[in-house]
Design a protein around this motif. Sequence first.
Motif, mmCIF file in Angstrom:
data_model
loop_
_atom_site.group_PDB
_atom_site.id
_atom_site.type_symbol
_atom_site.label_atom_id
_atom_site.label_comp_id
_atom_site.label_asym_id
_atom_site.label_seq_id
_atom_site.Cartn_x
_atom_site.Cartn_y
_atom_site.Cartn_z
ATOM 1 N N TRP B 223 0.830 -1.208 0.000
ATOM 2 C CA TRP B 223 0.000 0.000 0.000
ATOM 3 C C TRP B 223 0.862 1.254 0.000
ATOM 4 O O TRP B 223 0.347 2.361 0.011
ATOM 5 N N ASP B 224 2.184 1.117 0.068
ATOM 6 C CA ASP B 224 3.056 2.272 0.223
ATOM 7 C C ASP B 224 3.467 2.893 -1.097
ATOM 8 O O ASP B 224 4.169 3.888 -1.109
ATOM 9 N N GLY B 225 3.061 2.274 -2.211
ATOM 10 C CA GLY B 225 3.511 2.789 -3.490
ATOM 11 C C GLY B 225 4.969 2.421 -3.719
ATOM 12 O O GLY B 225 5.643 1.914 -2.825
ATOM 13 N N PRO B 226 5.452 2.682 -4.928
ATOM 14 C CA PRO B 226 6.802 2.244 -5.276
ATOM 15 C C PRO B 226 7.900 3.165 -4.748
ATOM 16 O O PRO B 226 9.052 2.765 -4.648
ATOM 17 N N LEU B 284 -7.324 1.892 5.772
ATOM 18 C CA LEU B 284 -5.965 1.477 6.150
ATOM 19 C C LEU B 284 -5.424 2.289 7.318
ATOM 20 O O LEU B 284 -4.779 1.760 8.224
ATOM 21 N N GLY B 285 -5.692 3.590 7.279
ATOM 22 C CA GLY B 285 -5.145 4.469 8.330
ATOM 23 C C GLY B 285 -5.792 4.251 9.682
ATOM 24 O O GLY B 285 -5.287 4.721 10.695
ATOM 25 N N ALA B 286 -6.913 3.559 9.697
ATOM 26 C CA ALA B 286 -7.614 3.330 10.967
ATOM 27 C C ALA B 286 -7.345 1.926 11.515
ATOM 28 O O ALA B 286 -8.070 1.449 12.380
ATOM 29 N N ILE B 287 -6.307 1.284 10.995
ATOM 30 C CA ILE B 287 -5.855 0.026 11.610
ATOM 31 C C ILE B 287 -4.842 0.408 12.685
ATOM 32 O O ILE B 287 -3.802 0.975 12.376
ATOM 33 N N PRO B 288 -5.118 0.121 13.961
ATOM 34 C CA PRO B 288 -4.161 0.523 14.997
ATOM 35 C C PRO B 288 -2.826 -0.199 14.812
ATOM 36 O O PRO B 288 -2.788 -1.376 14.451
ATOM 37 N N GLY B 314 7.468 3.406 5.526
ATOM 38 C CA GLY B 314 6.312 3.551 4.655
ATOM 39 C C GLY B 314 5.320 4.566 5.185
ATOM 40 O O GLY B 314 5.578 5.294 6.135
ATOM 41 N N MET B 315 4.159 4.566 4.559
ATOM 42 C CA MET B 315 3.138 5.562 4.900
ATOM 43 C C MET B 315 2.106 5.048 5.885
ATOM 44 O O MET B 315 1.340 5.824 6.437
ATOM 45 N N LEU B 316 2.060 3.728 6.114
ATOM 46 C CA LEU B 316 0.929 3.156 6.834
ATOM 47 C C LEU B 316 0.674 3.863 8.165
ATOM 48 O O LEU B 316 -0.454 4.193 8.496
ATOM 49 N N ALA B 317 1.757 4.116 8.909
ATOM 50 C CA ALA B 317 1.598 4.722 10.221
ATOM 51 C C ALA B 317 1.046 6.150 10.135
ATOM 52 O O ALA B 317 0.491 6.659 11.094
ATOM 53 N N ARG B 318 1.198 6.775 8.971
ATOM 54 C CA ARG B 318 0.775 8.180 8.846
ATOM 55 C C ARG B 318 -0.503 8.350 8.035
ATOM 56 O O ARG B 318 -0.969 9.465 7.805
ATOM 57 N N MET B 319 -1.059 7.235 7.554
ATOM 58 C CA MET B 319 -2.150 7.362 6.585
ATOM 59 C C MET B 319 -3.396 8.051 7.128
ATOM 60 O O MET B 319 -4.101 8.721 6.393
ATOM 61 N N ARG B 320 -3.665 7.863 8.421
ATOM 62 C CA ARG B 320 -4.917 8.399 8.942
ATOM 63 C C ARG B 320 -4.990 9.919 8.834
ATOM 64 O O ARG B 320 -6.064 10.500 8.716
#
Lengths: 271, 424
Positions: B223-226, B284-288, B314-320
């Motif tokens: 999900w982070d893109g290339p 995705l951003g609302a997955i703790p 990556g971005m996952l932690a910042r997506m929300r």
Amino acid sequence: MTTAEAAVRDETVEVWDGRLRLHVKVAGEGPPLLFFHPLSGLAWDPLLGQLAARHTVYAPEHPGTSPGDPHAISQVQTFWELLLGYEELVRELGLDRPAAVGQSFGGMVAADLAATFPRLFSRLVLLSPPGLWLDAAPIPLMQMVAGPPEDVPNYLFAHPESQAAQAAMALPADPGLIPKAIAQSAWNIGCTTKFAWPIADHGLGRRLYRVQAPTLIVWGRQDALIPVAYAEEFGSRIAGSQVEVIDDCGHVLQADQPERTLAAVSKFLAG
Amino acid sequence: MKVSVAEQVPYRFLPDDFGEHNSSVVTAPYEVVDPGRMHESIFSAYAELMHAVRAGFDGIVVTEHSQSSYDISPNPTLLASAVACAARAEGLDPAIAILGRSLGKTREPLKIAEEYALLDCISGGRLIAGFPVGLSYDANLNASLPAIETRDRAREHRELILKAWTAPRPFPWNGRYEKYGQVNIWPRPIQQPHPPVWIPGTGSPGTLRDILSNDFAFVYLSWDGPKLVGRQVFDRYWDMAEEMGRDRNPYRLAFMQVVAVSETDERAEKEYARHLMALYHSGLGAIPGTAMAVPGYAEPAAIEAMLRGGGPDGMLARMRTATYQEIIDTQVAIVGSPATVADQIEAFVREFRIGNLLVMLQNGSMPRDLTEKNISLFAAEVLPRLRPIWDAEGWENRWWPAATVGVTAGAAGGAAAAAGTEAR
């Protein structure tokens, strides 16, 4: 407390046909006492120092929780194998009917050892252990372990802001050591929850009648992890046991009420 | 190259502020759901996948998640089966990729062996078998299995499934986690010795080594893109491939990318931005973070490395809380005109040697008509530029299903069975 802190030394004992090395912290002098630590691993807190003033305390580290030996846990596949390993440890250490004190997860281990091997321990102290289940009093183990870290103290302490609670939750002062400490702590919980997940019920309730060692059950009335209702549940299943409920006290008894906890445990062990 | 459409199955009608107050997994409150809109959310996913098949994509891709509002797909073989049957009835033969049933989560691994085999039979040998370990929240919270056993359980289950597909005779299985007195599944896959195996992962060295040593394909589902982590993960993969004596066949690698295409860049932003941000803010951003790594799921060395910043940033932690501009700048989503989108995709596909591209064309709250527009435009104007990328190098895609039972246009019932008989 005025007693000088006893020096703590490390011993390793091979069990399980040589496949598992159990790391044991040993301190003090006097009749032998086994201490089984809680979910988060062994922390040599003031209660252990106080017990070591009158006993030789043997505190085994749950397999996998000893720093540098994380994969020892893979040698223990089931809770039954864990119990067999500890029974073997008592024999390997040459202990003759030691007392056993088990805290939380370690209390479940100690209680099941006492039920499985009724002559193993001379006395048994259970500090707010899991091991039973009441639908009316669910134990939010999963919610605590997988929830926000900032909520953990609320499950464990009646007074999360107290010095003892803060000390129990403290990370290393050196920021460089924090990642290792967090990783170790998470892995410890992974190793213990292997036998307590999602519900710590291995059928202990059906075996507790077998316990023959005189037993003390201590609980904090405000325990937010394992509700105080379980104190009576353990008490009613172990014939002749004493139940002591401490007021204004959460799950980690010696943090919220150190004097009363020590007094209850010492008096019982001396009796 | 091969280009497939990947769909997750979000509930498309979440309140805008859902992610501010709720987790999208495990504890996601069902009170927000309207039954009719749930039907619409799920049925649209089926309809859009069929739209993609008709538009000429090479395959369809689905994933498994339980107790989740961002991917309501507790068993992806159900949705895939519907698509496989309908496509077959129209004389179409897309690859059907399940990425997949989670091996570390299942309590019934033989059900996976059976369902995958059934899908391979339904589709005439078009299955791609995805074997993910499974996310921590799914395996350790939803399925409530001890975290420390997740990977070992997945390892045993994969071994069992492959044996159930390939062993010529019934066999007993005395595993650490599973015991069966006699394994003799019906049906077994059409593809021999078994359908191609894709392993979804986030690129840890242990996973990559396992994939390469078994000659499976690696699917990077980040999900982070290339842009943010591609260099790190793909370089590691190809370096390791070289070390292990594997070739640089781009079909060893599949990559998933969020894409939204419209007539112009401006129009694309106008049409898609709001819907895409619902994916990042409420999905995705609302997955703790704690749900992604229940204690015991990751090795202590891996946690320590991550905390020291050694892992992919990556971005996952910042997506929300990410802004649309950040999402675009990082290529977490690629949005724009056909030319913009094709340029960006072609560049990273060539750079990282990606042979199997999985495009996510429905995301967040996107309605069906907009999704179908996205699919149609991508198929008509982007796909033709991507298809020939690896042709000049002449690689064989050994990780793509070989249709062994021919498709008969308009065939159903007896006609399809007859076609199958001929092919055997």
